[in-house]
Design an enzyme around this catalytic site. Structure first.
Site, PDB file in Angstrom:
ATOM      1  N   GLU A  19       0.816  -1.217   0.000  1.00 57.99           N
ATOM      2  CA  GLU A  19       0.000   0.000   0.000  1.00 57.99           C
ATOM      3  C   GLU A  19       0.853   1.272   0.000  1.00 57.99           C
ATOM      4  O   GLU A  19       0.786   2.086   0.922  1.00 57.99           O
ATOM      5  CB  GLU A  19      -0.974  -0.021   1.178  1.00 57.99           C
ATOM      6  CG  GLU A  19      -1.962  -1.169   1.086  1.00 57.99           C
ATOM      7  CD  GLU A  19      -3.025  -1.183   2.174  1.00 57.99           C
ATOM      8  OE1 GLU A  19      -2.938  -0.342   3.094  1.00 57.99           O
ATOM      9  OE2 GLU A  19      -3.926  -2.021   2.103  1.00 57.99           O
TER      10      GLU A  19
ATOM     11  N   GLU B 165      -4.819  -8.340  -0.746  1.00 56.03           N
ATOM     12  CA  GLU B 165      -5.684  -8.277   0.436  1.00 56.03           C
ATOM     13  C   GLU B 165      -7.100  -8.063  -0.058  1.00 56.03           C
ATOM     14  O   GLU B 165      -7.338  -7.276  -0.980  1.00 56.03           O
ATOM     15  CB  GLU B 165      -5.301  -7.117   1.359  1.00 56.03           C
ATOM     16  CG  GLU B 165      -3.936  -7.222   1.997  1.00 56.03           C
ATOM     17  CD  GLU B 165      -3.631  -6.024   2.897  1.00 56.03           C
ATOM     18  OE1 GLU B 165      -4.580  -5.267   3.246  1.00 56.03           O
ATOM     19  OE2 GLU B 165      -2.456  -5.820   3.238  1.00 56.03           O
TER      20      GLU B 165
END
Length: 688
Positions: free
Chosen positions: A301, A420
């Protein structure tokens, strides 16, 4: 495990022999004639089998000239049929099956291989096919020249492609909030120390890959050569080794460092680059000779403080390119190891996909994969703004997100890992989204990702799989998840049938979402109910008869009185809870804003959402762009205690001294109106 795609362990390159012998549950090769200068070999395996169903794995090896687009044809000997396939499109015409390549796996080099799988049905006997043709050539396991006898060509050496590697990683699981925990130890965020038993149990659930997020900050020198503690590297290597021993593909990364120190790259570039490069230099050296089942992800991220998107994209490209140069330059297995590159924020917004695509194009490396994360349509994912149901808008968000990832990468032979996924509301409470609506979401994500050739890795920070007891905390969720690995599951318009305690009992109808299945029966425990007497089925409408509901309701006391199951031709069954309820009621209360809770008699009902408005009708409380507040953040029901609490986070954004009208919406369709006023940290609540 039933319906689970598993692979053969690849500690070394496996030779595939051309033996046309059937062992129980194993594959065969089918010898026959071949055309000049062409040849192919097919490994067909029954990977798993259960009553009426089985999973097949098919590997094609091209022994002739390169193929660009392939069609494999065979006949089933015992009337078997394919119900679902992955990494190929299949059609059945009688006993004949035609399997065609996808856009991303149509090319097979000479001596190259490609694999696909399917779920099918069988009855009586499940013998393997005896003849396969590839693009019109009968596969014999050798190359045939018309002037000579057939010869057998040895199997190819070397690894599988990045696309095949990522496909083999489906399904995947995250070891979240352990080695990525920010603190002195992997237990800092509440999870137990990782054990080999945990890793093996994850594999035993049917997962084919494990993502091991790792945060390095507390284990890296902040100056000098920015060395990582040897003991910490040893621990990471130990856990990676356990996962490889468990026959799992493994993905490791740089995790929360992305926001702890890397986010300041624009103003602290020299230090950030030095720290980043030091970590990857050490990891590349430590895992240089690890098997190809170990993959590296450059950073989790990625995000950058106080910069516009164009600058952020450029900073991320610099990191991704540096990562690529370090790993590839270290040689050994790292020369061809699959490397995983994220988009900015691991988002599938088109601009971020385009930027990463440009980076991948510039690297000109066939062993790269892209990664994005997906936590659903945000209002649904956290239960805010009235999005309590899995509706067309929620479904369209899934499709749009996955379509963009497919079009940008998979369609261009670049695999995608959804590293994810889940629901953001799980961070507050796993009950934030109503159970049935949650199950619909998980069912559809699994289905649509398979359609688009994306590999999913479930985010689990300890809220799903118990890490010491090795049981699923929500067995229904896992059942739906597991079914999605190989098939679709039927669902229904609701999983709750509310019958008012004092009302006359009437027939109740639900709409079934068949999702390509057929309805089989309605079950109570292990007993099939009687169609026509206990229920009727008309098209996709299931009607439970009043007489059966009356028997199930029994004493009519509040709560769930029975759990029925709608059983379909494949996938997980759909639970339907029969609930006795009455109109919920609330009582006046007062107290400090930090502990204020409304006494509530739920009377068998469950809370769906809450609205908050000032007297003029404008939204009150946090996120005041909507009157419907966020479940488990701005309000939270406690069914055992008989309260609905309004935490400090709610009152922090309510005007002092101003009356707020709360409307509580329950799943039965009932509502309760309640009034609250906060003044100087004290709250009064009443029904008027």
């Amino acid at each position: 495990m039933q319906g689970v795609k598993r692979r053969t362990r690849r500690w070394t390159v496996l030779a595939v022999t051309a033996v046309a012998t059937l062992a129980a549950g194993l594959g065969i090769l089918a010898p026959s004639a071949a055309y000049a200068d062409e040849g192919c070999k097919v490994d067909y395996k029954v990977a798993s089998q259960w009553g009426g169903g089985f999973t097949g794995d098919v590997k094609i090896t091209n022994l002739g000239s390169a193929v660009n687009g392939w069609t494999l044809v065979w006949n089933f000997p015992n009337g078997q049929r394919i119900s679902q396939a992955w990494n190929a499109t299949t059609t059945n015409v009688g006993d004949q099956v035609t399997a065609k390549s996808m856009s991303y796996n149509g090319s097979i080099a000479s001596n190259g291989s490609v694999s696909f799988g399917f779920n099918g049905s069988w009855s009586g006997t499940n013998a393997v096919p005896t003849t396969f043709t590839l693009n019109g050539t009968v596969c014999t396991g050798g190359v045939v020249d018309p002037t000579t006898e057939p010869t057998t060509t040895p199997p190819p050496t070397g690894g599988i492609s990045a696309m095949e590697t990522v496909a083999a990683m489906e399904p995947g699981w995250n070891l979240g909030n352990s080695l990525d925990a920010v603190g002195a130890d992997e237990t800092a965020w509440g999870n137990p120390r990782i054990t080999q038993s945990l890793i093996q149990n994850v594999a035993d659930q049917g997962f084919n890959s494990i993502r091991i997020p790792v945060t390095w900050d507390n284990h890296q020198s902040k100056s000098g050569d920015y060395a990582v503690e040897d003991a910490y590297l040893d621990r990471v290597e130990e856990v990676v080794g356990w996962a490889l021993d468990a026959d799992l593909y493994v993905l490791i990364n740089i995790h929360h460092d992305s926001w702890i120190w890397m986010a300041d790259m624009n103003t602290n570039r020299t230090v950030v680059e030095a720290r980043y490069e030091a970590i990857w230099n050490e990891l590349a050296d430590r895992f240089r000779d690890a098997p190809p089942e170990l993959l590296f992800e450059s950073v989790n991220e990625p995000q950058f403080n106080n910069v516009d998107d164009a600058t952020a994209e450029a900073l991320l490209e610099d990191l991704n390119v540096s990562f690529h140069e370090i790993v590839r330059g270290s040689g050994g297995g790292n020369a061809t190891r699959v490397l995983v590159l994220p988009t900015l924020h691991t988002s599938a917004d088109q601009a971020h996909l385009d930027a990463l695509s440009a980076t991948i194009d510039s690297l000109n490396d066939p062993n790269l994969a892209a990664t994005v994360h997906y936590y659903g349509f945000w209002p649904f994912s956290v239960n805010i703004a009235g999005y309590t149901k899995f509706n067309a808008e929620v479904q369209a968000d899934i499709e749009g997100y996955f379509d963009r990832a497919y079009d940008e990468f998979v369609a261009n032979d670049i695999p995608v890992i959804v590293g994810e996924w889940g629901l953001l509301g799980f961070d507050a409470h796993t009950g934030t989204v109503e159970q049935g609506e949650k199950l619909k979401f998980f069912e559809y994500v699994g289905h649509y990702a398979s359609q688009k050739g994306l590999t999913l890795q479930l985010w689990d920070n300890g809220q799903h799989f118990d890490r010491t007891g090795f049981q699923w905390k929500d067995p229904e969720l896992f059942s739906m998840l597991q079914a999605s690995w190989s098939s679709r599951s039927g669902t229904a318009s609701t999983d709750q049938v509310y019958v008012a305690k004092t009302a006359a009992v009437a027939d109740v109808s639900l709409q079934l979402n068949l999702n390509g299945t057929t309805f089989q029966n309605l079950r109570l425990g292990s007993t099939n109910l009687v169609q026509g007497t206990d229920y009727t089925i008309s098209g996709s409408t299931l009607t439970i008869k009043a007489s059966r509901l009356t028997a199930l309701l029994g004493d009519r006391n509040y709560g769930v009185k029975a759990n029925l199951q709608a059983v379909f031709s494949q996938g997980a069954p759909w639970r339907i809870s029969v609930i006795s309820y009455d109109q919920p009621t609330m009582s006046a209360a007062s107290g400090a804003s930090g502990t204020f809770a409304i006494p509530t008699q739920f009377k068998g009902d469950q809370l769906a959402t809450m609205e908050a408005k000032y007297a003029d009708g404008t939204p009150a409380g946090p996120q005041n762009w909507t009157s419907y507040k966020e479940f488990a953040r701005a309000f939270s029901p406690d069914y055992t205690a008989g309260t609905v609490s309004l935490p400090t986070a709610f009152w922090a954004e309510v005007n002092d001294g101003q009356k707020v009208t709360l409307t509580f919406h329950f799943w039965s369709g009932k509502t309760v109106t309640y009034y609250v006023t906060e003044s100087g940290g004290n709250v009064t609540g009443s029904l008027t």
